[in-house]
Design a protein around this motif. Sequence first.
Motif, short mmCIF file in Angstrom:
data_model
loop_
_atom_site.label_atom_id
_atom_site.label_comp_id
_atom_site.label_asym_id
_atom_site.label_seq_id
_atom_site.Cartn_x
_atom_site.Cartn_y
_atom_site.Cartn_z
N ALA A 182 0.84 -1.20 0.00
CA ALA A 182 0.00 0.00 0.00
C ALA A 182 0.87 1.25 0.00
O ALA A 182 0.58 2.23 -0.70
CB ALA A 182 -0.93 -0.01 1.21
N CYS A 238 -4.94 -3.20 -4.89
CA CYS A 238 -4.59 -1.96 -4.20
C CYS A 238 -5.65 -0.89 -4.47
O CYS A 238 -6.03 -0.67 -5.62
CB CYS A 238 -3.23 -1.47 -4.66
N ALA A 257 -4.07 -2.60 0.69
CA ALA A 257 -3.77 -3.64 -0.29
C ALA A 257 -4.23 -4.98 0.27
O ALA A 257 -4.28 -5.17 1.49
CB ALA A 257 -2.29 -3.68 -0.63
#
Length: 379
Positions: A83, A240, A91
């Motif tokens: 992330a 993501c 994520a």
Amino acid sequence: MAGAFPRHETSLEALRNRGRYRQLMPRDGHDFASNDYLGLAGDDVLRAAAIAAVARGVPVGAGGARLLRGNDAEHQLLEAEAAEFFATGAALFMGGGFNANQAIFSTLPQQGDLVLYDALIHASTHDGMRLGRADTRSFAHSDVEDAARVLKDWRAEGGEGQVWIAVEAVYSMDGDLAPLDALMALADATGAVLVVDEAHATGVFGNLGRGLAHDIAHRPNVLSLHTCGKALGASGALICGPSVLIETLINKARSFIYATAPSPLNAALVRAALYELRDNPARRDRAWEGISHAQDEAKRLCGLAGFQSQILPVVIGDDKRTMALASAMQARGYDIRGIRPPTVPRGTSRLRLSITLNTGAEVMTAMFEDLAREMETRT
């Protein structure tokens, strides 16, 4: 005496007759077939990371689904680091890109929504849409004006839900790039969510290999997918995007909830691959030197031009001729595969040349010299 499954046997025989029969082949010859774009899959970087992870006690297997006892610290470390690396709110690590796309498109678009997808979108997206409840409509490949027209028509017919625009950053069989700026403008103008499959862009495109959509990945109406089995050299996939979408997948995506978690050891390898992208940009630079050399030699020796990425499609058309050409190149020592329908549209069977750090410039030049000879022989 007929076999136990005559319809299956007849179907397989029909594939053989049409030049579309598929069979598993061993790795052999110079690599022009893999998606190991940065040469990480067999590299000492990941080998050392695996040894270190095992030494510090990272389990090889997860032992269960993430929502049971399968949630390991390595999964959570990877998700936090991914992330941050890809600049998104959160994520989620999945077992592979195929089931990640299934999760996205079977879960996030709701009944009454529309998935507006590029005509050449990956098969996994189609499977996800089939499992979902949203309306689905395609638009002409990379044609943003057509996408806008299809969306407008859907609204005019009474469509009122959320629109999800599904594209690939780099298309896996054509190697061309999605017009992301124009697609983002369309999403903003219409209140849509842009879903970008970065599978063949991750590691190759964008600052530090963060993908073509990196500059917009932080946006609240963008969701991106980074597969880990191509340029990252391992396996799995990272979804993501905004935290609310990631939390929805954790709570509702069947291919996440009911699947055994990916190996924690594999999560450690993906972490190492992300570190390599961040700390060693020279690897990506070398990859692009090879890509540029291959594109130049394809034009010089074979008259092939217009390539935009590390994927160089050589469209032949006829299924049998495509496979005969692939076989001839394999006999010359190059691992080159023929791609036929339904993976590509009918009448566009091709050789898909993949340029990776596993193959040096001299071999690339020799391959295009041999390809020119074989193409001349088989016209």
